[in-house]
Design an enzyme around this catalytic site. Structure first.
Site, short mmCIF file in Angstrom:
data_model
loop_
_atom_site.label_atom_id
_atom_site.label_comp_id
_atom_site.label_asym_id
_atom_site.label_seq_id
_atom_site.Cartn_x
_atom_site.Cartn_y
_atom_site.Cartn_z
N LYS A 18 0.84 -1.21 0.00
CA LYS A 18 0.00 0.00 0.00
C LYS A 18 0.87 1.26 0.00
O LYS A 18 0.63 2.19 -0.76
CB LYS A 18 -0.92 0.01 1.23
N ARG A 62 -9.36 1.05 9.10
CA ARG A 62 -9.15 -0.39 9.24
C ARG A 62 -10.36 -1.09 9.85
O ARG A 62 -10.40 -2.31 9.88
CB ARG A 62 -7.93 -0.65 10.11
N ARG A 121 11.57 -7.60 4.42
CA ARG A 121 11.65 -6.15 4.56
C ARG A 121 12.82 -5.73 5.44
O ARG A 121 13.09 -6.34 6.48
CB ARG A 121 10.35 -5.60 5.16
N ARG A 175 12.49 -4.79 11.07
CA ARG A 175 11.48 -4.32 12.01
C ARG A 175 11.19 -5.39 13.05
O ARG A 175 11.16 -6.58 12.74
CB ARG A 175 10.19 -3.96 11.26
N ARG A 218 -0.73 -10.78 12.17
CA ARG A 218 -1.25 -9.54 11.57
C ARG A 218 -2.23 -9.86 10.44
O ARG A 218 -3.26 -9.20 10.30
CB ARG A 218 -0.10 -8.68 11.02
#
Length: 282
Positions: free
Chosen positions: A62, A139, A173, A217, A228
């Site tokens: 996104k 959300r 990531r 992260r 998640r």
């Protein structure tokens, strides 16, 4: 595209968000408050810039595509995920509470999101920003209902990607600890199976000066990533139905990485000619 102005000033949205934090306050009561303060409340599309929302599972991209569209169209990209990470790094009053929520893969509460978004909108107002591309908000149905009554969303883009690719992508990531830019070290080559087409994505590697400064992260572990996704499907996916019922939802299946997906997304948004014209001018 004509220069347009936002329906309500961010300070008005900020005050609405603040009043909506009480668990006993209904959406109708919140909207009643804002309408009493703005008796001429209206939203003519001819008088403001476009207002879009990007939906999709965590890690789908996104931020990547919303940021590219922001740069192309000159409209601010507001990512609630970035707002949360900025607050985490600020050692502010919410940082410890946020760290616990994020590391467990849970959704950040409406109260915290509204607070962070309100501050961001106030900053944008001071800079004269117009319109927005929201990334990671709303959300929940409650967030969508409040946003829907405060201003009109023109288009909701729902990015979709195979779940196995999503997990691999999230685990790859990396962030440069110095400049803050994001990269991805995963080289994805998912085989076609169960009627799903095969898919490949090249890694997004950092420049040499960032290579030794990459960090992962804290919430990008396989356990947290899968949690998640579970929470997203349970809590957030109904938001898609909310916008689908309004005829504003555009679903877009990512065919691969940025080189394959970006031109097709522009085509789906009828912006492929816009990019060509802008590149010619530049």
């Amino acid at each position: 595209m004509a220069a347009l102005t936002r329906l309500l000033k961010p300070s008005s949205i900020s005050s609405l968000f603040t009043r909506s934090l009480s668990t006993t306050t209904t959406t109708a009561a919140v909207i009643s408050d804002i309408e009493s303060e703005h008796p001429n409340f209206s939203d003519p599309k001819s008088s403001r810039n476009f207002q879009w929302v990007f939906l999709g599972c965590p890690g789908v991209g996104k931020g990547t595509y919303a940021s590219r569209l922001s740069n192309l169209l000159g409209v601010p990209h507001i990512a609630t995920g970035d707002l949360v990470r900025e607050e985490l790094s600020s050692a502010g009053p919410l940082s410890h509470q946020l760290a616990e929520i994020v590391n467990q893969g849970k959704l950040v509460s409406d109260e915290i999101i509204f607070n962070l978004l309100s501050k961001r909108l106030e900053v944008g107002e001071s800079k004269g920003e117009s319109g927005f591309i929201l990334d990671g908000f709303p959300r929940t149905i409650r967030q969508a209902e409040i946003l829907d009554e405060v201003t009109e969303i023109d288009l909701v883009v729902n990015l979709k990607l195979r779940e196995d690719v999503l997990v691999e992508k999230c685990l790859g990531r990396r962030i440069c600890s110095q400049c803050g830019k994001g990269f991805n070290v995963a080289s994805i080559n998912a085989k076609a199976e169960n009627g799903r087409p095969g898919m490949s994505m090249d890694p997004l590697l950092p420049p040499q000066h960032c290579a030794s400064k990459l960090i992962t992260r804290a919430d990008d572990t396989e356990q947290v990533v899968k949690e998640r996704l579970r929470v997203y499907y349970e809590k957030s996916q109904p938001v898609e139905d909310f916008y689908k019922s309004q005829g504003k939802l555009m679903e877009f299946d990512l065919p691969g990485g940025i080189p394959e997906s970006w031109p097709k997304l522009l085509e789906a948004l009828n912006l492929d000619d816009y990019e060509v014209k802008r590149s010619a001018v530049a």
